[in-house]
Design a protein around this motif. Structure first.
Motif, PDB file in Angstrom:
ATOM      1  N   LEU A 181       0.839  -1.208   0.000  1.00  9.85           N
ATOM      2  CA  LEU A 181       0.000   0.000   0.000  1.00  9.85           C
ATOM      3  C   LEU A 181       0.868   1.250   0.000  1.00  9.85           C
ATOM      4  N   ALA A 182       1.988   1.224   0.739  1.00  9.79           N
ATOM      5  CA  ALA A 182       2.891   2.370   0.770  1.00  9.79           C
ATOM      6  C   ALA A 182       3.515   2.602  -0.604  1.00  9.79           C
ATOM      7  N   HIS A 185       0.924   4.192  -2.818  1.00  6.98           N
ATOM      8  CA  HIS A 185       0.775   5.594  -2.415  1.00  6.98           C
ATOM      9  C   HIS A 185       1.912   6.442  -2.962  1.00  6.98           C
ATOM     10  N   ASP A 186       3.147   5.952  -2.811  1.00  5.48           N
ATOM     11  CA  ASP A 186       4.310   6.717  -3.276  1.00  5.48           C
ATOM     12  C   ASP A 186       4.316   6.879  -4.792  1.00  5.48           C
ATOM     13  N   GLY A 188       1.535   7.229  -6.431  1.00  6.65           N
ATOM     14  CA  GLY A 188       0.380   8.071  -6.735  1.00  6.65           C
ATOM     15  C   GLY A 188      -0.784   7.338  -7.356  1.00  6.65           C
ATOM     16  N   GLU A 190      -4.115   4.359  -6.685  1.00  9.73           N
ATOM     17  CA  GLU A 190      -4.934   3.615  -5.744  1.00  9.73           C
ATOM     18  C   GLU A 190      -4.590   2.123  -5.851  1.00  9.73           C
TER      19      GLU A 190
END
Length: 247
Positions: A181-182, A185-186, A188, A190
């Motif tokens: 998930l990280a 996120h990094d 950009g 979903e």
């Protein structure tokens, strides 16, 4: 699906390292076996039951953060050791001491033997980048930078979430989805727009629980059925098969 063998919704690819990108799973396996067998021999004597390089490795340590792997394997043998500290010396019989002993063996093997990448994986990652998708390495290893550098792969990834980053951000390791998930996120994106590529059952669990858009199981250890049971949308023997299937 496009020629990458992925659904059109996927805009980022999150790759495990050991066993998916690099031929380091076997090196890890040897280091774990040396570490646990030496410990068990001292603790239980010459009649000890050795660490099984296939069954024990796959079930308890593959894909997990180092200390979690130590705890899981020792618990399977009914052994409870003190935790110790992150910097416990390798000769100390604590969870972190055993983990550090294994890491010292691993680093020595990397230095003396080098690291080789899977050619099919390199070809696939290059195709992914050429298609405009972003890429990340998601590894439990604290040595991911050294391994990627040794294998000449570091330039192929936009983001690296490894054991060092996970510790800094206090992210639980696989089978929890937090490191994947990280990475999403990094990058950009979903989770539903990211594909996970894993060879470990713990990684499959992370991909499934993180609700990622596609989960690819890489069957390096003859566990295709188990990979599917743990959440793989597709199982391949090598990532290059996805290119061939997408043609």
């Amino acid at each position: 699906m496009r020629k990458l063998g992925l659904p059109e919704v996927v805009r980022a690819c999150l790759f495990d390292m050991d066993g998916v990108l690099t031929k380091t799973a076997e090196v890890h396996d040897k280091a774990w076996k040396e570490t646990f067998d030496e410990f068990l021999r001292r603790r239980e004597g010459p009649g000890f039951r050795p660490f099984d390089a296939v069954a024990d490795y796959d079930e308890y340590v593959d894909g997990r953060p180092r200390a979690d792997g130590v705890r899981a394997f020792l618990a399977s043998r009914g052994i409870d050791l003190p935790e110790g500290d992150d910097d416990s010396p390798p000769e100390l019989d604590t969870v972190h001491g055993l983990g550090n002993r294994k890491n010292a063996l691993l680093l020595e093997k990397i230095r003396t033997e080098g690291v080789e990448a899977y050619p099919g994986s390199v070809r696939y990652v290059e195709a992914v980048r050429a298609a405009g998708l972003s890429t990340a390495v998601v590894s439990s290893s604290a040595n991911a930078h050294d391994v990627l550098t040794s294998a000449g792969l570091q330039a192929l990834f936009d983001v690296r979430i490894d054991g060092v980053v996970a510790a800094e951000r206090r992210l639980p390791g696989k089978p929890h989805p937090d490191t994947f998930l990280a990475a999403a996120h990094d990058l950009g994106v979903e989770p539903g727009a990211a594909a996970v590529f894993e060879d470990a059952l713990a990684g499959m669990d992370a991909g499934r629980s993180g609700h990622f858009g596609y989960v690819v199981g890489v069957n390096r250890a003859g566990q295709a059925d188990a990979l599917r049971e743990h959440g793989a949308d597709i199982v391949v023997g090598d990532l290059v098969e996805l290119l061939e299937a997408g043609m």
